[in-house]
Motif scaffolding. Sequence first.
Motif, PDB file in Angstrom:
ATOM      1  N   VAL B  45       1.391  -1.178  -0.184  1.00 48.16           N
ATOM      2  CA  VAL B  45      -0.259   0.220   0.329  1.00 48.16           C
ATOM      3  C   VAL B  45       0.914   1.540  -0.336  1.00 48.16           C
ATOM      4  O   VAL B  45       1.105   2.097  -0.448  1.00 48.16           O
ATOM      5  CB  VAL B  45      -0.823   0.271   1.288  1.00 48.16           C
ATOM      6  CG1 VAL B  45      -1.725   1.068   1.114  1.00 48.16           C
ATOM      7  CG2 VAL B  45      -2.013  -1.132   1.228  1.00 48.16           C
ATOM      8  N   ALA B  46       2.163   1.570   1.147  1.00 48.66           N
ATOM      9  CA  ALA B  46       2.926   2.101   1.382  1.00 48.66           C
ATOM     10  C   ALA B  46       3.547   2.431  -0.230  1.00 48.66           C
ATOM     11  O   ALA B  46       3.708   3.129  -0.975  1.00 48.66           O
ATOM     12  CB  ALA B  46       3.841   1.748   2.085  1.00 48.66           C
ATOM     13  N   ASN B  47       4.321   1.205  -0.716  1.00 43.55           N
ATOM     14  CA  ASN B  47       4.742   1.248  -2.572  1.00 43.55           C
ATOM     15  C   ASN B  47       4.045   1.952  -3.643  1.00 43.55           C
ATOM     16  O   ASN B  47       4.260   2.932  -4.158  1.00 43.55           O
ATOM     17  CB  ASN B  47       5.073   0.263  -2.669  1.00 43.55           C
ATOM     18  CG  ASN B  47       6.607  -0.338  -1.801  1.00 43.55           C
ATOM     19  OD1 ASN B  47       6.953   0.009  -1.122  1.00 43.55           O
ATOM     20  ND2 ASN B  47       6.345  -1.904  -1.809  1.00 43.55           N
ATOM     21  N   VAL B  48       2.623   1.680  -3.548  1.00 39.84           N
ATOM     22  CA  VAL B  48       1.478   2.604  -4.248  1.00 39.84           C
ATOM     23  C   VAL B  48       1.389   3.575  -4.407  1.00 39.84           C
ATOM     24  O   VAL B  48       1.267   4.498  -5.356  1.00 39.84           O
ATOM     25  CB  VAL B  48       0.216   1.880  -4.317  1.00 39.84           C
ATOM     26  CG1 VAL B  48      -0.667   2.348  -5.269  1.00 39.84           C
ATOM     27  CG2 VAL B  48       0.432   0.194  -4.635  1.00 39.84           C
ATOM     28  N   ALA B  49       1.757   4.178  -2.639  1.00 40.44           N
ATOM     29  CA  ALA B  49       1.715   5.792  -2.448  1.00 40.44           C
ATOM     30  C   ALA B  49       2.787   6.808  -3.142  1.00 40.44           C
ATOM     31  O   ALA B  49       2.600   7.725  -3.249  1.00 40.44           O
ATOM     32  CB  ALA B  49       1.786   5.995  -1.051  1.00 40.44           C
ATOM     33  N   THR B  50       4.244   5.632  -3.829  1.00 40.04           N
ATOM     34  CA  THR B  50       5.276   6.455  -4.411  1.00 40.04           C
ATOM     35  C   THR B  50       4.966   6.793  -5.473  1.00 40.04           C
ATOM     36  O   THR B  50       5.815   7.080  -6.315  1.00 40.04           O
ATOM     37  CB  THR B  50       6.243   5.913  -3.798  1.00 40.04           C
ATOM     38  OG1 THR B  50       5.944   4.492  -4.354  1.00 40.04           O
ATOM     39  CG2 THR B  50       6.222   5.073  -2.491  1.00 40.04           C
ATOM     40  N   LEU B  51       3.572   6.134  -5.770  1.00 40.78           N
ATOM     41  CA  LEU B  51       3.783   6.505  -7.599  1.00 40.78           C
ATOM     42  C   LEU B  51       3.709   7.770  -8.228  1.00 40.78           C
ATOM     43  O   LEU B  51       2.985   8.293  -7.562  1.00 40.78           O
ATOM     44  CB  LEU B  51       2.872   5.222  -8.363  1.00 40.78           C
ATOM     45  CG  LEU B  51       3.562   3.563  -8.341  1.00 40.78           C
ATOM     46  CD1 LEU B  51       2.649   2.658  -8.668  1.00 40.78           C
ATOM     47  CD2 LEU B  51       4.353   3.481  -8.682  1.00 40.78           C
ATOM     48  N   PRO B  52       3.996   8.114  -9.197  1.00 42.40           N
ATOM     49  CA  PRO B  52       4.062   9.558  -9.420  1.00 42.40           C
ATOM     50  C   PRO B  52       2.398  10.018  -9.831  1.00 42.40           C
ATOM     51  O   PRO B  52       1.952   8.728 -10.590  1.00 42.40           O
ATOM     52  CB  PRO B  52       4.796   9.816 -11.311  1.00 42.40           C
ATOM     53  CG  PRO B  52       5.914   8.282 -11.099  1.00 42.40           C
ATOM     54  CD  PRO B  52       5.226   7.581 -10.453  1.00 42.40           C
ATOM     55  N   GLY B  53       1.744  10.808  -9.591  1.00 41.98           N
ATOM     56  CA  GLY B  53       0.516  12.028  -9.887  1.00 41.98           C
ATOM     57  C   GLY B  53      -0.582  10.746  -8.838  1.00 41.98           C
ATOM     58  O   GLY B  53      -1.269  11.146  -9.580  1.00 41.98           O
TER      59      GLY B  53
END
Lengths: 139, 481
Positions: B45-53
């Motif tokens: 969940v945290a990793n997805v939050a790092t994706l641009p935009g």
Amino acid sequence: MKRGYVILDHPADMGIEAYGKNLKEAFEEAAIALNSIILDLTTVEPIQHRKIEIKASDYEHLLVKWLSEILYLYDGDNFVCCEFDIEDLNPNFLKAEVKGEIFNNQKHQTKLDVKAVTYHQILVCENSERGLVRVFLDI
Amino acid sequence: MIQKIDDYRFLIPKSYKTGMRIDGLIYADEEMIKHIEKDQTKEQVANVATLPGMIGRSLAMPDAHQGYGFCIGGVAAADIEEGVVSAGGVGFDINCGVRLLSSPFMENEVRPKLEQLLNQLFRDIPCGTGRSGLLEVTKAELDNVLIDGASWAVRNGYGNEEDLKHIEEYGKIPGADPSLVSSRAKERGHDQLGTLGSGNHFLEIQVVSEVYDEETAKNFGMRKNQIVVLIHSGSRGLGHQVCTDYLDIMQEGMKKYGIKVVDRQLACVPIKSKEGKDYLAAMAAAANFAFANRQMITHWTREAFQRIMGNGDLKIVYDVCHNIAKFEEHDIDPEIFGTDGGKKKVLVHRKGATRAFPKGHKALPEELQKFGQPVLIPGSMGTCSYVLVGTEQAMKETFGSSCHGAGRAMSRAQAKRETSAEKLLQQMKSQNILVRAQTKSGLTEEKPDAYKNVSEVVEVVHNAGIAKKVAKMTPIAVMKG
């Protein structure tokens, strides 16, 4: 150093850890493991062969493409392999000859459908005595 | 650290991990969150939050478990201008989804002929590992399937026009381009049209065992003790290959656009890039294949009912996608997300999540406008399933999304170690559930307690208000690959 593979648990799906005296053997073992998950390999005979050549940007990329190729041979081309001979392997290139036969549902006992090969926790490592790869499959 | 917001919401603040652009939020109760924290779900969940935009929050539904790149049960929305699309954020089984059919029969009418009915379905609907369906479409015809989805099937005699109104996107995601689907994907798919598949895919004959909201259930065409059929299937080999192909294209694309991700399975490209547009057109094609697939299975189910029960008039309650990326307009609430507010066009990734639009939403057909969209939640094999309805609350905080099922709690290998097929069949028999399965191993891997308790998952969703319970169904016959 012995060669072989183990199947890894994953909450959703399944993984493969394959090893050998070098990466070539580990890649071959990973392919055996993949096809052993899909069907009973003892029912497959090495009657025909296919040549495979793959280009990739690094070993991890190459591992995913190699196993995706084996999966495609079965699911798209109707060809099941039981023997894998990697003739050439470097981080950007793999050349292999695989042996097997045309899939026949009367003769070959299928076990599980594998959807795809993932990059999840993928690992490729090698030292002078040993090659080891780890890859997870989407089932 | 995870912060408890209330009984059903757990926040993963931006400060949790370097690079997070937005907060993460997991819907769960105290017990579930303990389980969720045991695997990699929180990290994903945290990793997805790092994706641009990415905007709003990176979300995980109560059925969430560790997946590849994205967790299963994940929802994330990307800004159309600055955001990215991730093939892994949709998953390999593009438009894996469920469809519920309501029958004109009550339980007591079907029970005496149940075995015959299940046998007929098992004969008529191809399932299990391997390849072939009942028909093999030509390459040219397959392109029409990919463009038109369920309407291709209707045009070819599988169902009727009325069916299309009761399918998400009316059974056809616009913008599909078959020329962007590789010949390999087409090769894997052309003879798999109209097949159920294996793994967690199934067809169940169920009884409506409880109704929580009479009026809405009536609107959905459901009543207590009625027989319904739940179909769970996806885009088969074609969809798997589309994802495999575009993961590869996106790996290269990331270098071109200077995007770095913390996990390679999160490979993504800008929505507006050529690669992004190409993927979305190929994804739409694969999604349409899945819609056509479920439409054909519906047709054969109707034929089996006609033959055994003398009436095949089964109506589609609804058909929802579980793995998809969709362009939608959402009103961003600054108070909830702590960001700029206002209407925004976004690309919503739903990976093991269900759209849950409320009453009045313009994407719904007229007859569903008054009550809202049916949200179909299949349980694990042999346990109950639920129909919920979408809510305004879901629009506010989850981009109109809800959970998708029970969610795995045990690995396949562990499930196999713990139960034999015979023991499982015995257990199902004692519950008065008939089972037909192609393979024994497929059966044990999908044993009911390999999954979370679907009732607990649904309770969290209901209490959090992101969908409301309408009815519960209990299986009486199961068909599996």
